[in-house]
Scaffold this motif. Sequence first.
Motif, PDB file in Angstrom:
ATOM      1  N   VAL A   1    -114.358  61.966 168.867  1.00  0.00           N
ATOM      2  CA  VAL A   1    -113.902  62.568 167.612  1.00  0.00           C
ATOM      3  C   VAL A   1    -114.519  61.770 166.466  1.00  0.00           C
ATOM      4  O   VAL A   1    -113.933  60.800 165.997  1.00  0.00           O
TER       5      VAL A   1
ATOM      6  N   PRO B   1    -110.151  67.947 159.083  1.00  0.00           N
ATOM      7  CA  PRO B   1    -108.853  68.189 159.749  1.00  0.00           C
ATOM      8  C   PRO B   1    -108.786  69.508 160.505  1.00  0.00           C
ATOM      9  O   PRO B   1    -108.206  69.573 161.582  1.00  0.00           O
TER      10      PRO B   1
ATOM     11  N   VAL C   1    -104.331  61.008 163.306  1.00  0.00           N
ATOM     12  CA  VAL C   1    -105.043  60.608 162.090  1.00  0.00           C
ATOM     13  C   VAL C   1    -104.042  60.137 161.037  1.00  0.00           C
ATOM     14  O   VAL C   1    -104.240  59.107 160.389  1.00  0.00           O
TER      15      VAL C   1
ATOM     16  N   ARG D   1    -115.470  64.405 161.182  1.00  0.00           N
ATOM     17  CA  ARG D   1    -114.726  65.642 161.424  1.00  0.00           C
ATOM     18  C   ARG D   1    -113.798  65.967 160.258  1.00  0.00           C
ATOM     19  O   ARG D   1    -113.290  65.056 159.602  1.00  0.00           O
TER      20      ARG D   1
ATOM     21  N   GLN E   1    -103.946  65.619 167.448  1.00  0.00           N
ATOM     22  CA  GLN E   1    -105.004  64.754 166.907  1.00  0.00           C
ATOM     23  C   GLN E   1    -104.792  64.495 165.427  1.00  0.00           C
ATOM     24  O   GLN E   1    -104.995  63.388 164.936  1.00  0.00           O
ATOM     25  N   ARG E   2    -104.342  65.524 164.713  1.00  0.00           N
ATOM     26  CA  ARG E   2    -104.100  65.335 163.285  1.00  0.00           C
ATOM     27  C   ARG E   2    -102.982  64.330 163.052  1.00  0.00           C
ATOM     28  O   ARG E   2    -103.065  63.500 162.153  1.00  0.00           O
TER      29      ARG E   2
ATOM     30  N   LEU F   1    -108.002  58.047 169.128  1.00  0.00           N
ATOM     31  CA  LEU F   1    -109.072  58.981 168.800  1.00  0.00           C
ATOM     32  C   LEU F   1    -110.403  58.226 168.911  1.00  0.00           C
ATOM     33  O   LEU F   1    -110.829  57.548 167.978  1.00  0.00           O
TER      34      LEU F   1
ATOM     35  N   THR G   1    -113.209  64.418 155.089  1.00  0.00           N
ATOM     36  CA  THR G   1    -113.326  64.059 156.501  1.00  0.00           C
ATOM     37  C   THR G   1    -112.222  63.075 156.864  1.00  0.00           C
ATOM     38  O   THR G   1    -111.684  62.371 156.005  1.00  0.00           O
ATOM     39  N   ILE G   2    -111.909  63.030 158.159  1.00  0.00           N
ATOM     40  CA  ILE G   2    -110.824  62.143 158.587  1.00  0.00           C
ATOM     41  C   ILE G   2    -111.202  60.686 158.368  1.00  0.00           C
ATOM     42  O   ILE G   2    -110.361  59.869 158.022  1.00  0.00           O
TER      43      ILE G   2
ATOM     44  N   GLU H   1    -110.781  70.907 162.237  1.00  0.00           N
ATOM     45  CA  GLU H   1    -111.482  70.890 163.521  1.00  0.00           C
ATOM     46  C   GLU H   1    -110.684  70.161 164.604  1.00  0.00           C
ATOM     47  O   GLU H   1    -111.157  70.017 165.719  1.00  0.00           O
ATOM     48  N   LEU H   2    -109.487  69.692 164.255  1.00  0.00           N
ATOM     49  CA  LEU H   2    -108.684  68.922 165.207  1.00  0.00           C
ATOM     50  C   LEU H   2    -107.432  69.693 165.624  1.00  0.00           C
ATOM     51  O   LEU H   2    -106.971  70.582 164.913  1.00  0.00           O
ATOM     52  N   SER H   3    -106.873  69.308 166.777  1.00  0.00           N
ATOM     53  CA  SER H   3    -105.605  69.903 167.212  1.00  0.00           C
ATOM     54  C   SER H   3    -104.451  69.237 166.458  1.00  0.00           C
ATOM     55  O   SER H   3    -104.630  68.222 165.791  1.00  0.00           O
TER      56      SER H   3
END
Lengths: 524, 315, 272
Positions: A138, A144, A155, A142, A151-152, A133, A100-101, A146-148
């Motif tokens: 978010v 990775p 992170v 979550r 967004q990544r 974020l 998870t992030i 599951e993110l755009s």
Amino acid sequence: MLSVENLSMAIHGTPILNGVSFEIGRGEVFGLVGESGSGKSMTALGVMRLEPRGAEVSGRVLLEGKDLMREPESRMNALRGREIGMIFQEPMTALNPVKTIGDQVAETLLVHDAADRASARKVAAERLARVGLDPDKVPLSRYPHELSGGQRQRVCIAMAVALRPKLLIADEPTTALDVTTQAQILKLLKSLVEEDGMSLMLITHDLAVVAGMAHHVAVMRDGGIVEQAPTARLFRERAHPYTAKLFSDSGHVPRREPDTSVKPVLQVLGATRDYPVGSSLFGPRQHFRAVDDVDLTVYEGESVGLVGESGCGKSTLTRAILGLDPLEGGSIELDGTPVIAGQVPHALRRGMQVVFQDPYGSFNPRHRVGRLVAEPFHLDSVPETERDRRVAEALEAVGLTPADRDKYIHEFSGGQRQRIAIARAIVIRPRLLILDEAVSALDVSIRAQILDLLADLQQRFRLSYLFISHDLSVVRAITDRVLVMQAGRIVEEGETGTVLTAPQHPYSRKLIAAVPRIPEAWVA
Amino acid sequence: MLRYLGSRLLSLCLSLAVASLVIFAAIEVVPGDPASFMLGLNAEPDTVAALRQELGLEGGYVERYLAWTGGMLHGDFGTSYTYRVPVSELIIARLWVSLPLTIFALIISTAIAIPAGVWAASRRGRPADILVMGTTQLGMAVPNFWFAMILVLIFAINLGWFAAGGFPGWEAGFFTALKSLVLPALSLALFQASILARVMRSSLLETLDQDYVRTARAKGLSRRLAIRNHAMRNAMIPVMTIVGLQFSNLIAGAIIIENVFFLPGLGRLVFQAITQRDLIVVESVVMILVFAVILVNFLVDLSYAVIDPRLRRRR
Amino acid sequence: MKLPATLILGAALSAAFVLLGLISFVWTPYDVTVLNVAGRMQGPSADHLLGTDHFGRDILSMIMVGARTSIGVALVSVGIGMAFGVPLGLFAAANRGGWVDEVIMRGNDMVFAFPPLVLAILITANFGPSAVNAILAIGIFNIPVFARVTRGGALSLWTLDFVMAARVAGKGPGRISAEHILPNILNLLIVQGTIQFSVGIIFEAALSYVGLGAQPPVPSWGRMLADSQTMIGLAPHMAIFPGLAIVLMVLGLNLMGDGLRDHLDPRLRRMR
């Protein structure tokens, strides 16, 4: 704060860097610019002491007076992430897909014993909020995937700055992102420098990006720095010939004399394309509308641009125009004949060809260039001698020699391959050439040459171009008219100059405003 | 997650149905009349007819197939022609040898292979790596039944540490029984361990090249920690695949190895049944073996979902 | 171009056995059909380099003749696997995502659930044991292996732009498979073929060992091991030499496969 002195590197005896020296002050943004293979990424890895196996490094890397080249590996581990953070180009692969992030950001704190498990998660949430974020939208749980992309990358930045390092190294941090996302990430990086007092080493191939970000800039070429100066001075003076060339190539506009007739070559009316999403076994089948009621016309001799961000439907539309995918609604006509997927007669197919983005995947590596270029003759019954003559002619037209036909594709550079792709596309004299991000993967100097070639070929063979691109500078350089696509729809259409200087639709405005620019005053 | 589980479960049931059809067709449809086959060429027509009656061969294929599969769902596999006892009893008794043997071998091979693969990968190109690669190269070339014979020659005949064969039964005590499975399990494990160690190594090397491992190093993780926290779990995915694919080999190997050590397992049962032309037993044992393979691959599919969050959502 | 050492060593080792098998057609040290009970179970000597078996037959001659069976069965099985598996894999990849692909891949998984030994049991239960059964069982087992490798390689090629270019040039899926896909997965298939060849040698030995493969008097390596088993305490050489033949042949093929992979696919060189 960071001072690199005479950094050199060789991998298995091949020199990669020779004598790179620069300094970065506290709270300063240092831009490192160069084309691919110039050694910018290796410089960053050398500073981090993460050089690849088999590399020999020499020189000094002083971080607040401490020479990192003399530090043992255990000290470097303690230093990485705490005093120097780093982010990479490809946010899609830079995160571990099975964690998870929240865990990945918290890990930075945990490995440096900066927090216990519970407080590490709290700090992770704070840092993620800091990079934009919001944990309520978010959550830390979550993964990775599951993110755009944007967004990544946030992170990744959160991980890199979790311990407020003194220096952040960002290696092409926005190259893989869309232009509006790029603008947001650059803004974030800037605010980290201004508000948190961090220094930033920004590596990029894009002059416009450093122009808006860096305090001083170094230009790299063949493993060495050719010129470095405060940003404004470097851009104004362009003292070194290579800097000057890089500068003119990146803004290169080929000479064109548009000669457009009123006869439409390609006419797309109300094109609509759906994709099924979700499982067919459980639950009802759902559809995603990738192309939504699109009208598009390309006239004879005209050059039309189609711009939009990833996922806007431009590739789907391209495939439909080429008759490879069916439409759910609407029609496509080439010279007045309908294009229907699966039943395109050869005579009709002959009218359009395509050039793709990737110069490496575009050719069957087992065939010689002569056979590769001759492939479209499958559509045309041309006698052998005539074929040979026209292959030779096409190769000459793109600036290669007829003798090149006996070589294999791996003997050519990326730019030469793109020339061969163009030769293949024009060998049967199509009416319409679709250029699907055809210059996006090329360095600016090669790109300038290919744009000149395309302008020249259009004149000579009276071709019509459809330029599919996310890069507005390319569209500005070579198209007469432009269409802006968003979420499957065309939101704006008009003369290229007009649309790019005075966009009407809110999305076009946002898109065009997001493009980084070199200040006017520096260009003159 | 539920959707993934559901689709895997559906595919499990479908596979079992198709497998039972194939086996039924191969045993009962293709060769003509099983009764006359079982009795041989010189059988009296009356005897054949009586056997047909006894085996339930009267009636159409569909009816018989449904009766067979329906019976299996209730644990009824029919009656052995030679032993005159329910096949299920035979199978259960033999399963108590074959199943522990297979699991024992699986445990030994993974316990050796995973550390060996990790060790080799983390010392790529150095003596440790060359040692592991050389040993596994040899291990993959040795047929398990020959290795078994060599183990017998050394440890049973020459050194006398183990019995050359036979199985005292679990009544004789857990460790006594286990001891008689040590050599068979070792002979099975050699090939499995060699393959797994190589897959572990190459899979780990591949994950070590991934961007997220570089990211982890940039966060300040040491090489060892980056392997443990980031590379291992991703590298396990191909390893699990191979464990699943190799399981059918392990089962087949167990059947053969039982013959070397005279173990009263499914292998002995099925080969005796073939010589005695006891088709009911052959059919049922084959079904059990195939069931085991399909079940293990189902479990491997589920383990992917535990390892890889991307699968939990999609499909 | 420099050939990898593993390739040379492996090819030499397996070629040696193929050669032994070929020579056995015209000459063997002793006639393997003549029994000599008086001279049975002799250890290795100048007369019998590898000793004699329980019927007094020369083990070296038996290994030479046995090589024919083992290599023949394994090779024909690879042929069967390729002849059916490669077209299936190409076809599935050309229809990727469609129901044809789904059916082929499900069918593949199905066959995977039947190890060659189980296939051989099913076939033998019907037709009785023979070398042909072994070929069938191993051949059927090979089909999904090749189908899967072919499909996997083909799928990654179908996403490349040069396939798209061929489609734009109006070429159909069959023509693209033959012209662009197959030539580019040939390396993969050659490497897989070598691996399945070696797997086939082991399977053939195992099947003959349990009596489901070649039947007496046809010599085969697996049979020789089965015969030696009860006499392993008295005459260990009867078990050791045929076993070594299998190990060396398989080792040779595996080394050759590794070497070929390194040589044909530079991308993999980095990984090993």
